[in-house]
Design a protein around this motif. Sequence first.
Motif, PDB file in Angstrom:
ATOM      1  N   LYS A 169       0.843  -1.196   0.000  1.00  0.00           N
ATOM      2  CA  LYS A 169       0.000   0.000   0.000  1.00  0.00           C
ATOM      3  C   LYS A 169       0.875   1.243   0.000  1.00  0.00           C
ATOM      4  CE  LYS A 169      -3.715   2.131   2.657  1.00  0.00           C
ATOM      5  NZ  LYS A 169      -4.664   1.977   3.766  1.00  0.00           N
TER       6      LYS A 169
ATOM      7  N   ASN B 278       0.631   4.700   1.285  1.00  0.00           N
ATOM      8  CA  ASN B 278      -0.227   5.515   2.143  1.00  0.00           C
ATOM      9  C   ASN B 278      -0.156   6.979   1.772  1.00  0.00           C
ATOM     10  OD1 ASN B 278      -1.297   3.509   3.767  1.00  0.00           O
ATOM     11  ND2 ASN B 278       0.456   3.524   5.132  1.00  0.00           N
TER      12      ASN B 278
ATOM     13  N   THR C 271       5.989   1.024  12.211  1.00  0.00           N
ATOM     14  CA  THR C 271       5.391  -0.102  12.931  1.00  0.00           C
ATOM     15  C   THR C 271       5.881  -1.369  12.259  1.00  0.00           C
ATOM     16  OG1 THR C 271       3.387   1.223  12.845  1.00  0.00           O
ATOM     17  CG2 THR C 271       3.198  -0.953  13.849  1.00  0.00           C
TER      18      THR C 271
ATOM     19  N   MET D  95       3.270   0.682   3.095  1.00  0.00           N
ATOM     20  CA  MET D  95       3.024  -0.503   3.913  1.00  0.00           C
ATOM     21  C   MET D  95       3.503  -1.738   3.161  1.00  0.00           C
ATOM     22  SD  MET D  95      -0.473  -0.584   6.006  1.00  0.00           S
ATOM     23  CE  MET D  95      -0.074  -2.125   6.801  1.00  0.00           C
TER      24      MET D  95
ATOM     25  N   ASP E 298      -3.479  -1.665   8.260  1.00  0.00           N
ATOM     26  CA  ASP E 298      -3.150  -0.244   8.345  1.00  0.00           C
ATOM     27  C   ASP E 298      -3.981   0.406   9.458  1.00  0.00           C
ATOM     28  OD1 ASP E 298      -2.078   2.200   7.728  1.00  0.00           O
ATOM     29  OD2 ASP E 298      -3.229   2.494   5.886  1.00  0.00           O
TER      30      ASP E 298
ATOM     31  N   PHE F 141      -2.673  -0.567  12.848  1.00  0.00           N
ATOM     32  CA  PHE F 141      -1.451   0.184  13.179  1.00  0.00           C
ATOM     33  C   PHE F 141      -1.795   1.598  13.628  1.00  0.00           C
ATOM     34  CE2 PHE F 141       1.707  -2.241  10.196  1.00  0.00           C
ATOM     35  CZ  PHE F 141       1.583  -3.354  10.998  1.00  0.00           C
ATOM     36  N   ARG F 142      -2.705   2.224  12.892  1.00  0.00           N
ATOM     37  CA  ARG F 142      -3.034   3.623  13.197  1.00  0.00           C
ATOM     38  C   ARG F 142      -3.825   3.752  14.504  1.00  0.00           C
ATOM     39  NH1 ARG F 142      -2.522   7.102   8.519  1.00  0.00           N
ATOM     40  NH2 ARG F 142      -1.866   5.879   6.727  1.00  0.00           N
TER      41      ARG F 142
ATOM     42  N   GLU G 236      -3.500   1.789  17.052  1.00  0.00           N
ATOM     43  CA  GLU G 236      -2.534   1.577  18.131  1.00  0.00           C
ATOM     44  C   GLU G 236      -1.834   2.888  18.469  1.00  0.00           C
ATOM     45  OE1 GLU G 236      -0.050  -1.687  16.826  1.00  0.00           O
ATOM     46  OE2 GLU G 236      -1.348  -3.128  17.870  1.00  0.00           O
TER      47      GLU G 236
END
Lengths: 182, 131
Positions: A87, A89, A111, A136, B46, B49-50, B52
Amino acid sequence: MGIRFACGRRGGESEMRWIWIDKFVEFESGRRAVAVKNVTLAEEHLHDHFPGFPIMPECLMIEAMAQTAGILVGQAKDFQEKVILAKINKAVFYDFVRPGDSLRIEAQIQTIAPEAAGTSGKILRAEQLIAEIDLMFSHIDQNLAGKKFPEENFVFTGMFASLLRDVVLKEAQVVTPAPEPS
Amino acid sequence: MTMSRDEIFQRVQEVLVDALSVDDDEVTAEATLMGDLGAESIDFLDIVFRLEKAFALKVPREELFPAEGLLNDPDLVSNGKLTEKGLNELREKVPHTDLTEFQQNPDINKLADLFTVNAIVNYIDGKVNPA
């Protein structure tokens, strides 16, 4: 020419992977990495993009970031995971990039989880911000509802090792998979 | 840290606007993530993650989006519908989701409709404001 860097082929034949960055100049395992890409008029696509006005296509800046960040993410798991760009973002571009420019591609892991990783990054020319690109990556063996992928890691072949020639990895070793039989 | 539902909703809305490139007025409480907001599988990660980051929480993906794990088990799915056993598992796994409508016709293709913005808000609410 796509924006994925991990488009593996099945089968054991040795393959030439398309490497779009020149080398890493900084590498902190699991945290951040910086690569350099020098743009040259010898790149044939610049003659068509555009005739008389050669500029680096933005999708290839995303590719440069995908390779830089993808190798950073792969190394964090000792290149055991198949890391696929999943992805985009964010991709914002602030200036044209021309032949002769030297780009500094800075990627950071935001992350990282067993299934995937998120990165943020900047592309700079000298001190000037050229692009901001957040990506990602999917660790595909841990994902995609149990689909099976080839056993061998077609994403990370030994070819990437040369990109890391100038950096010393302090926290982890660079593990290079054995070359595939030709 | 306690938060009101409004605050939680606002932050969840921001997360979804960023993760799915949608407008904030599209992110209503009833909107479904896949049907209305166009989320695909990688988007769920995604979003996790966001969330969190936004709430400084650990969000195990199977806790927030547990239905994914049910779909490959023949005990739980039959003829494209969840079995009674499957429904029970689902109830256990998604206490923060309203299943009244779904259980009338537990078609697995409709599972996607259960992932609503509200389900995320409920989940976060349960985490940051434990009863």
